[in-house]
Motif scaffolding. Structure first.
Motif, PDB file in Angstrom:
ATOM      1  N   TYR A 168      -1.280 -62.972  46.153  1.00 39.70           N
ATOM      2  CA  TYR A 168      -0.828 -61.584  46.103  1.00 39.70           C
ATOM      3  C   TYR A 168       0.459 -61.455  45.298  1.00 39.70           C
ATOM      4  O   TYR A 168       0.592 -60.568  44.456  1.00 39.70           O
ATOM      5  CB  TYR A 168      -0.611 -61.004  47.518  1.00 39.70           C
ATOM      6  N   TRP A 201      -0.263 -61.710  41.669  1.00 40.18           N
ATOM      7  CA  TRP A 201      -0.934 -60.484  41.217  1.00 40.18           C
ATOM      8  C   TRP A 201       0.063 -59.337  41.125  1.00 40.18           C
ATOM      9  O   TRP A 201       0.096 -58.610  40.145  1.00 40.18           O
ATOM     10  CB  TRP A 201      -2.069 -60.109  42.177  1.00 40.18           C
ATOM     11  N   ARG A 202       0.891 -59.187  42.149  1.00 37.01           N
ATOM     12  CA  ARG A 202       1.858 -58.096  42.200  1.00 37.01           C
ATOM     13  C   ARG A 202       2.835 -58.173  41.030  1.00 37.01           C
ATOM     14  O   ARG A 202       3.167 -57.168  40.422  1.00 37.01           O
ATOM     15  CB  ARG A 202       2.618 -58.154  43.530  1.00 37.01           C
ATOM     16  N   ASN A 203       3.272 -59.367  40.688  1.00 34.82           N
ATOM     17  CA  ASN A 203       4.212 -59.518  39.575  1.00 34.82           C
ATOM     18  C   ASN A 203       3.566 -59.207  38.231  1.00 34.82           C
ATOM     19  O   ASN A 203       4.256 -58.855  37.280  1.00 34.82           O
ATOM     20  CB  ASN A 203       4.822 -60.915  39.583  1.00 34.82           C
ATOM     21  N   ARG A 204       2.252 -59.319  38.135  1.00 34.87           N
ATOM     22  CA  ARG A 204       1.538 -58.961  36.897  1.00 34.87           C
ATOM     23  C   ARG A 204       1.129 -57.489  36.866  1.00 34.87           C
ATOM     24  O   ARG A 204       0.759 -56.974  35.817  1.00 34.87           O
ATOM     25  CB  ARG A 204       0.274 -59.820  36.740  1.00 34.87           C
ATOM     26  N   ASN A 205       1.140 -56.820  38.021  1.00 36.31           N
ATOM     27  CA  ASN A 205       0.613 -55.454  38.121  1.00 36.31           C
ATOM     28  C   ASN A 205       1.595 -54.496  38.779  1.00 36.31           C
ATOM     29  O   ASN A 205       1.217 -53.685  39.619  1.00 36.31           O
ATOM     30  CB  ASN A 205      -0.693 -55.477  38.939  1.00 36.31           C
ATOM     31  N   THR A 206       2.837 -54.535  38.373  1.00 38.97           N
ATOM     32  CA  THR A 206       3.858 -53.702  39.019  1.00 38.97           C
ATOM     33  C   THR A 206       3.611 -52.210  38.845  1.00 38.97           C
ATOM     34  O   THR A 206       4.143 -51.416  39.612  1.00 38.97           O
ATOM     35  CB  THR A 206       5.264 -54.049  38.491  1.00 38.97           C
ATOM     36  N   ASP A 207       2.804 -51.825  37.859  1.00 37.92           N
ATOM     37  CA  ASP A 207       2.511 -50.403  37.642  1.00 37.92           C
ATOM     38  C   ASP A 207       1.207 -49.954  38.277  1.00 37.92           C
ATOM     39  O   ASP A 207       0.761 -48.827  38.046  1.00 37.92           O
ATOM     40  CB  ASP A 207       2.473 -50.095  36.138  1.00 37.92           C
ATOM     41  N   ASN A 208       0.596 -50.787  39.107  1.00 40.28           N
ATOM     42  CA  ASN A 208      -0.655 -50.430  39.760  1.00 40.28           C
ATOM     43  C   ASN A 208      -0.446 -49.179  40.618  1.00 40.28           C
ATOM     44  O   ASN A 208       0.461 -49.153  41.455  1.00 40.28           O
ATOM     45  CB  ASN A 208      -1.127 -51.607  40.629  1.00 40.28           C
ATOM     46  N   LEU A 224      -0.461 -49.736  44.468  1.00 43.57           N
ATOM     47  CA  LEU A 224       0.752 -50.470  44.845  1.00 43.57           C
ATOM     48  C   LEU A 224       1.943 -49.521  44.889  1.00 43.57           C
ATOM     49  O   LEU A 224       2.680 -49.481  45.870  1.00 43.57           O
ATOM     50  CB  LEU A 224       0.996 -51.611  43.850  1.00 43.57           C
ATOM     51  N   ARG A 225       2.137 -48.746  43.839  1.00 49.72           N
ATOM     52  CA  ARG A 225       3.271 -47.811  43.752  1.00 49.72           C
ATOM     53  C   ARG A 225       3.207 -46.771  44.871  1.00 49.72           C
ATOM     54  O   ARG A 225       4.212 -46.400  45.452  1.00 49.72           O
ATOM     55  CB  ARG A 225       3.306 -47.102  42.391  1.00 49.72           C
TER      56      ARG A 225
END
Length: 127
Positions: A104, A107-114, A117-118
């Motif tokens: 996770y 993944w989170r560090n690659r998808n900070t603009d998801n 997530l936001r």
């Protein structure tokens, strides 16, 4: 976001993680590590290793107020981790759970603009 999963959560393991974080940035860059008031994070009269290490390594240990985790902007990220990784699961053991948490974080560090997530972070940031 960085994290390490350890079997034990004592001062030695915490300092090991702090040394890892410090290694990610040049020594002249001051870093702050946000912590709760869990006893291994603290410098006490009996054990001053955390404070001494922080002072010697250009690090500020920033503690959240007791019983005020909702004020800590970092807590919202634990809400997301729980939502994405732990809710509704039945891990066979700590090793499998730790693997999911590490996956996770990567993944989170690659998808900070998801958007999902936001949205969860924004909802969890009550202060």
């Amino acid at each position: 976001m960085y994290g390490h999963v350890k079997k034990r959560k004592r001062r030695g393991e915490f300092l090991e993680f702090c040394r890892y974080l410090r290694s990610l940035y040049p020594p002249e860059v001051r870093i702050a590590i946000v912590c709760d008031n869990f006893s291994p994070h603290l410098t006490t009269k009996k054990d001053q290793r955390v404070g001494q290490w922080a002072e010697a390594n250009n690090v500020e240990i920033a503690y959240t107020p007791t019983n005020s985790s909702y004020l800590n902007r970092i807590e919202a990220h634990f809400t997301v981790l729980r939502e994405f990784t732990l809710n509704g699961t039945d891990h066979a053991g700590h090793r499998q759970q730790a693997s999911m948490i590490r996956r996770y974080i990567a993944w989170r560090n690659r998808n900070t603009d998801n958007p999902r997530l936001r949205r969860i972070v924004k909802r969890a940031n009550v202060a």
